[in-house]
Design a protein around this motif. Sequence first.
Motif, PDB file in Angstrom:
ATOM      1  N   GLU A 143     -40.256  -5.485 -12.732  1.00 29.12           N
ATOM      2  CA  GLU A 143     -41.264  -4.700 -13.438  1.00 29.12           C
ATOM      3  C   GLU A 143     -41.986  -3.767 -12.464  1.00 29.12           C
ATOM      4  OE1 GLU A 143     -40.822  -7.890 -13.914  1.00 29.12           O
ATOM      5  OE2 GLU A 143     -40.478  -8.159 -16.065  1.00 29.12           O
ATOM      6  N   THR A 144     -42.380  -4.323 -11.318  1.00 34.08           N
ATOM      7  CA  THR A 144     -43.082  -3.509 -10.333  1.00 34.08           C
ATOM      8  C   THR A 144     -42.196  -2.356  -9.864  1.00 34.08           C
ATOM      9  OG1 THR A 144     -44.089  -5.562  -9.607  1.00 34.08           O
ATOM     10  CG2 THR A 144     -44.447  -3.648  -8.231  1.00 34.08           C
ATOM     11  N   ALA A 145     -40.943  -2.672  -9.563  1.00 32.86           N
ATOM     12  CA  ALA A 145     -40.024  -1.629  -9.096  1.00 32.86           C
ATOM     13  C   ALA A 145     -39.887  -0.533 -10.141  1.00 32.86           C
ATOM     14  CB  ALA A 145     -38.665  -2.236  -8.775  1.00 32.86           C
ATOM     15  N   SER A 146     -39.830  -0.907 -11.433  1.00 31.63           N
ATOM     16  CA  SER A 146     -39.625   0.128 -12.449  1.00 31.63           C
ATOM     17  C   SER A 146     -40.878   0.986 -12.639  1.00 31.63           C
ATOM     18  CB  SER A 146     -39.146  -0.479 -13.771  1.00 31.63           C
ATOM     19  OG  SER A 146     -39.938  -1.563 -14.140  1.00 31.63           O
ATOM     20  N   VAL A 147     -42.061   0.399 -12.446  1.00 29.92           N
ATOM     21  CA  VAL A 147     -43.279   1.213 -12.515  1.00 29.92           C
ATOM     22  C   VAL A 147     -43.296   2.238 -11.373  1.00 29.92           C
ATOM     23  CG1 VAL A 147     -45.787   1.204 -12.324  1.00 29.92           C
ATOM     24  CG2 VAL A 147     -44.661  -0.510 -13.710  1.00 29.92           C
ATOM     25  N   VAL A 148     -42.902   1.788 -10.182  1.00 28.57           N
ATOM     26  CA  VAL A 148     -42.853   2.710  -9.049  1.00 28.57           C
ATOM     27  C   VAL A 148     -41.845   3.829  -9.331  1.00 28.57           C
ATOM     28  CG1 VAL A 148     -42.388   2.927  -6.586  1.00 28.57           C
ATOM     29  CG2 VAL A 148     -43.512   0.898  -7.440  1.00 28.57           C
ATOM     30  N   LEU A 149     -40.724   3.452  -9.969  1.00 30.89           N
ATOM     31  CA  LEU A 149     -39.707   4.453 -10.309  1.00 30.89           C
ATOM     32  C   LEU A 149     -40.307   5.535 -11.203  1.00 30.89           C
ATOM     33  CD1 LEU A 149     -36.633   5.043 -10.066  1.00 30.89           C
ATOM     34  CD2 LEU A 149     -36.382   3.903 -12.274  1.00 30.89           C
ATOM     35  N   VAL A 150     -41.074   5.106 -12.230  1.00 32.04           N
ATOM     36  CA  VAL A 150     -41.718   6.077 -13.121  1.00 32.04           C
ATOM     37  C   VAL A 150     -42.653   6.985 -12.315  1.00 32.04           C
ATOM     38  CG1 VAL A 150     -43.325   6.355 -15.035  1.00 32.04           C
ATOM     39  CG2 VAL A 150     -41.540   4.630 -15.164  1.00 32.04           C
ATOM     40  N   ALA A 151     -43.405   6.370 -11.395  1.00 32.51           N
ATOM     41  CA  ALA A 151     -44.321   7.162 -10.571  1.00 32.51           C
ATOM     42  C   ALA A 151     -43.560   8.236  -9.803  1.00 32.51           C
ATOM     43  CB  ALA A 151     -45.075   6.247  -9.612  1.00 32.51           C
ATOM     44  N   PHE A 152     -42.425   7.859  -9.230  1.00 32.30           N
ATOM     45  CA  PHE A 152     -41.645   8.833  -8.463  1.00 32.30           C
ATOM     46  C   PHE A 152     -41.150   9.978  -9.344  1.00 32.30           C
ATOM     47  CE2 PHE A 152     -40.641   5.514  -5.078  1.00 32.30           C
ATOM     48  CZ  PHE A 152     -41.501   6.105  -4.178  1.00 32.30           C
ATOM     49  N   VAL A 153     -40.694   9.640 -10.547  1.00 34.56           N
ATOM     50  CA  VAL A 153     -40.165  10.671 -11.442  1.00 34.56           C
ATOM     51  C   VAL A 153     -41.275  11.653 -11.828  1.00 34.56           C
ATOM     52  CG1 VAL A 153     -39.250  11.099 -13.742  1.00 34.56           C
ATOM     53  CG2 VAL A 153     -38.289   9.274 -12.345  1.00 34.56           C
ATOM     54  N   VAL A 154     -42.427  11.097 -12.251  1.00 29.67           N
ATOM     55  CA  VAL A 154     -43.553  11.950 -12.655  1.00 29.67           C
ATOM     56  C   VAL A 154     -43.949  12.864 -11.506  1.00 29.67           C
ATOM     57  CG1 VAL A 154     -45.971  11.957 -13.349  1.00 29.67           C
ATOM     58  CG2 VAL A 154     -44.407  10.291 -14.327  1.00 29.67           C
ATOM     59  N   LEU A 155     -44.016  12.247 -10.338  1.00 32.13           N
ATOM     60  CA  LEU A 155     -44.430  12.967  -9.144  1.00 32.13           C
ATOM     61  C   LEU A 155     -43.457  14.086  -8.794  1.00 32.13           C
ATOM     62  CD1 LEU A 155     -46.768  12.122  -7.411  1.00 32.13           C
ATOM     63  CD2 LEU A 155     -45.124  11.128  -5.850  1.00 32.13           C
ATOM     64  N   GLY A 156     -42.170  13.722  -8.772  1.00 28.01           N
ATOM     65  CA  GLY A 156     -41.156  14.695  -8.392  1.00 28.01           C
ATOM     66  C   GLY A 156     -41.161  15.876  -9.337  1.00 28.01           C
ATOM     67  N   ALA A 157     -41.419  15.595 -10.640  1.00 30.63           N
ATOM     68  CA  ALA A 157     -41.327  16.655 -11.630  1.00 30.63           C
ATOM     69  C   ALA A 157     -42.585  17.511 -11.694  1.00 30.63           C
ATOM     70  CB  ALA A 157     -41.049  16.043 -12.998  1.00 30.63           C
ATOM     71  N   LEU A 158     -43.746  16.899 -11.435  1.00 26.87           N
ATOM     72  CA  LEU A 158     -44.983  17.633 -11.675  1.00 26.87           C
ATOM     73  C   LEU A 158     -45.560  18.312 -10.440  1.00 26.87           C
ATOM     74  CD1 LEU A 158     -47.025  15.468 -14.179  1.00 26.87           C
ATOM     75  CD2 LEU A 158     -45.647  17.488 -14.612  1.00 26.87           C
ATOM     76  N   VAL A 159     -45.267  17.756  -9.279  1.00 29.33           N
ATOM     77  CA  VAL A 159     -45.904  18.262  -8.080  1.00 29.33           C
ATOM     78  C   VAL A 159     -44.976  19.261  -7.392  1.00 29.33           C
ATOM     79  CG1 VAL A 159     -46.873  17.624  -5.863  1.00 29.33           C
ATOM     80  CG2 VAL A 159     -47.174  16.126  -7.822  1.00 29.33           C
ATOM     81  N   GLY A 160     -45.527  20.351  -6.931  1.00 29.55           N
ATOM     82  CA  GLY A 160     -44.718  21.300  -6.182  1.00 29.55           C
ATOM     83  C   GLY A 160     -43.922  22.222  -7.083  1.00 29.55           C
ATOM     84  N   ASN A 161     -43.156  23.099  -6.474  1.00 29.62           N
ATOM     85  CA  ASN A 161     -42.473  24.125  -7.245  1.00 29.62           C
ATOM     86  C   ASN A 161     -41.033  23.783  -7.591  1.00 29.62           C
ATOM     87  OD1 ASN A 161     -44.735  25.830  -7.235  1.00 29.62           O
ATOM     88  ND2 ASN A 161     -44.274  26.394  -5.121  1.00 29.62           N
ATOM     89  N   SER A 162     -40.479  22.760  -6.924  1.00 27.72           N
ATOM     90  CA  SER A 162     -39.089  22.449  -7.198  1.00 27.72           C
ATOM     91  C   SER A 162     -38.923  20.943  -7.331  1.00 27.72           C
ATOM     92  CB  SER A 162     -38.212  22.989  -6.064  1.00 27.72           C
ATOM     93  OG  SER A 162     -37.066  22.192  -5.906  1.00 27.72           O
ATOM     94  N   VAL A 163     -38.312  20.517  -8.436  1.00 24.25           N
ATOM     95  CA  VAL A 163     -38.106  19.089  -8.656  1.00 24.25           C
ATOM     96  C   VAL A 163     -37.266  18.519  -7.517  1.00 24.25           C
ATOM     97  CG1 VAL A 163     -37.210  17.348 -10.226  1.00 24.25           C
ATOM     98  CG2 VAL A 163     -38.208  19.432 -11.137  1.00 24.25           C
ATOM     99  N   LEU A 164     -36.198  19.244  -7.173  1.00 24.17           N
ATOM    100  CA  LEU A 164     -35.279  18.747  -6.149  1.00 24.17           C
ATOM    101  C   LEU A 164     -35.980  18.584  -4.811  1.00 24.17           C
ATOM    102  CD1 LEU A 164     -32.356  17.929  -5.804  1.00 24.17           C
ATOM    103  CD2 LEU A 164     -31.889  20.242  -4.999  1.00 24.17           C
ATOM    104  N   LYS A 165     -36.738  19.609  -4.431  1.00 24.50           N
ATOM    105  CA  LYS A 165     -37.446  19.530  -3.145  1.00 24.50           C
ATOM    106  C   LYS A 165     -38.476  18.410  -3.160  1.00 24.50           C
ATOM    107  CE  LYS A 165     -37.216  24.095  -1.038  1.00 24.50           C
ATOM    108  NZ  LYS A 165     -37.994  25.300  -0.728  1.00 24.50           N
TER     109      LYS A 165
END
Lengths: 498, 322
Positions: A143-165
């Motif tokens: 459960e903890t690992a999957s919450v962290v996974l969601v955090a990474f996805v949200v972060l990668g998509a919302l922060v900065g100008n490029s999802v990949l970067k």
Amino acid sequence: MHEILLGLSDAFTLTNMLYVAAGVLIGQAFAAAPGVSALVALTIAVPFTFYLSPITAIGFLIGINKGGTLGGSVAAILMNTPGSPESTATTFDGYPMALRGQGLKALKTSHVSSVSGDAIGDLVLFLVSVPLAYVAMKMGPLETASVVLVAFVVLGALVGNSVLKGLIAAAFGMLLSMVGTDPETAGERMSFGIPELMDGLSISAVGIGILALGEIFRQAILYRNAMTNTATNAGLGEAKNNRFGWSDFRHIGPTILRSSGIGVLIGAIPGPGSTAAAFISYAAAKRSAKNPDDFGKGDIRGVAATESANTAVTGASFIPLLSIGIPGNLAAALILGGFVIHGITPGPQLFTDHTRLIYGIFGAMVIGTLCNLFFGLFTLRLFAKVIRMPLQIVLPCVVLLSVTGIIISSNFFSAWLVIGFAALGFMMRTLDFSFVTFIIGFILGPMFELNIRQSVLLADGNLGYLLDRPIALAFILLAIVLTWRLAKNRKNGSGVAI
Amino acid sequence: MPPALARRGNARPLQLLLALLLAALITTPAQADSDWPTKPINLLVGFSPGGGADTLARLVARELQNELEQPVVVRNIAGGGGIVMATSLKFAPADGYTIGLAANAAFDGMPWLTDLRYTPDDFSYLTTVSELQNALVASGNAPFSTWEEMIAYGREHGLTYGSISPITRLFINMVAEKEGIRIRIIPMRGGLETMNNLIGGHIDIAWSAGVHQSFLGNGKIKVIASLNKTRLRTSPKQPSITELGYPVDYTSYFMLAAPKGIPPKILERLSTALYRASKAENVAMLAEKRMGFPNIVLTAEELEEFIQNGSEAYRQAADELY
């Protein structure tokens, strides 16, 4: 109940109140000063809290965090230059107001909105985190690992100008978090035989290097190229244009409530943070207004929307930090460092084992909000006069504080690390890799790794283990859906750039 | 005063001053032994923050601060049941300003079980603070309550076991082999995390060095067996591992060590101060009353002997193993 009262009485001691008040002033000053933000103040302050008692230390950091959300609006309103990133949207309406002689009124609006947003954020934290912690007790490794996974996805998509970067930066942060000792076999890894690296890279060194010094290098170079401090100070305006009365408060009341709600929601989600909240709530306020065309031309609600949202995030970002141990944003992540220095691991067990400390922290938050309310009456006008302080005075002081702090809290080796990470932070800024995702990756990396390894061992190659865990399954599905939705939004150009 | 010196002093006060400064510089190291301590002491703790060892270390630090009249700075260097801390400690200067707290296994057992950069001979052993209460524990809701029931359950379903160090792995592998059970070892970072995982029902059993005792009162955790030589004070009904027919026991201490080579005078003062700090009323109270750890404080000589014996036993066990 007894513990709750004890905790609150811990918070309301004179020493504590003074430290929280000092924190608020420092936070406000750093946020108001051009070129540095309250985050920089936080990174520098964490090592200095080493010698304080836990509650005083955390209270001090909370004070900085809270003060930091108020000071940034001064430069945004008067000079069209946000003092810190989360005040960027304040310039949209604050500066036009100042141009037509209502600078002080805009400052008052930002003060009222900030304090209201702050109080609402705190209230939600107090109400929600205790029950949430009991739910969180049920969360196992997967459960903890999957919450962290969601955090990474949200972060990668919302922060900065490029999802990949963004994701590359997060992965790089995780990679560096693995330096040290393998949690399972206790073997050394990626330490190159350097004993100082056996317990990993210190979070203070990485934080100060990437966040504070990296930014200062960039500012210094920008300054040499004479690109900053070109905006003119619009001034506070005359008194008759600047009355802020009950009718104004009623006018912006609904905006404050909506924006605080948005701020709380975004704060509670690990990742995006106060800048995203400010932009989103500005857009929401504009959409719901009867006369949206006024926005951007000096509408008082524009200032209220951004300032209440970016402050409401502060309290709310403590919800996941205290109840699950995952920081809601960068500021909370740095405060997590403060907890660790004092031997406290945030997470559900805090509410059962450290009830007194939890309520002490809540008490400190209330003090911080009151300080913001009280000090704001004077400091905003004061900052209006001094924000033109030249960078060649501000930046060297910050460098000195940064390096001293790290040597105090760890050792000389870490001072070299700080310099290395400052170079890395500068490169990430120039190459447009998000340092926010990098730091969160670095902080959440060890947690993610250990929980994944535990899950794999527990599952024992059996997919049924995953299917038996509805909470984890829901979060993993959420991560997949979010990846798809956010990537799509991105294509349509409606993503939030921070 | 010899006339020559007086004359020179009058003629060149600056030079005399420099000479005096130089003399002061040269004599400073010689005085260091008797002046010690002149700056804060670093106490490295080999466990993650929040658990029993950490709390105890912070209390000892406070008492030591009173004894030596210098601040004692606690740093957590968790990992591998204390070996990361011990490695840092080995490379710290042997000047009495850096000491480390871990369970003795980090010093006498681990060097024989994994490839490490230190041996038991790299340290001076100072004092113990308390005796660990090693136990094999399970969740209060577990479908077994005794060793026999656990073995029977394990034969049918297998077991998952939370481990915090290679020695706890060594122990459970021995049990698994002797009883013919499949036990999967799940790595854990600290005692509190292990208890959360037991209570949350994510693992079946675990090694606890004593942190379980605060969960006995509300029935969230139960003890299956003592892993010390004798039964545990807080769980007198559960048998010890020796009673169950195993030829081993894991009696162990939280103890303090320093890198070898500290000047004898400083070492003497340090271990005396630590002995007094460890016996202090506050430390004893916390250890005995709140944590349920007997406040057994060995002297430096007694501890040296205990470590030597333990080291020899682990060396032999490792020889048989590999």
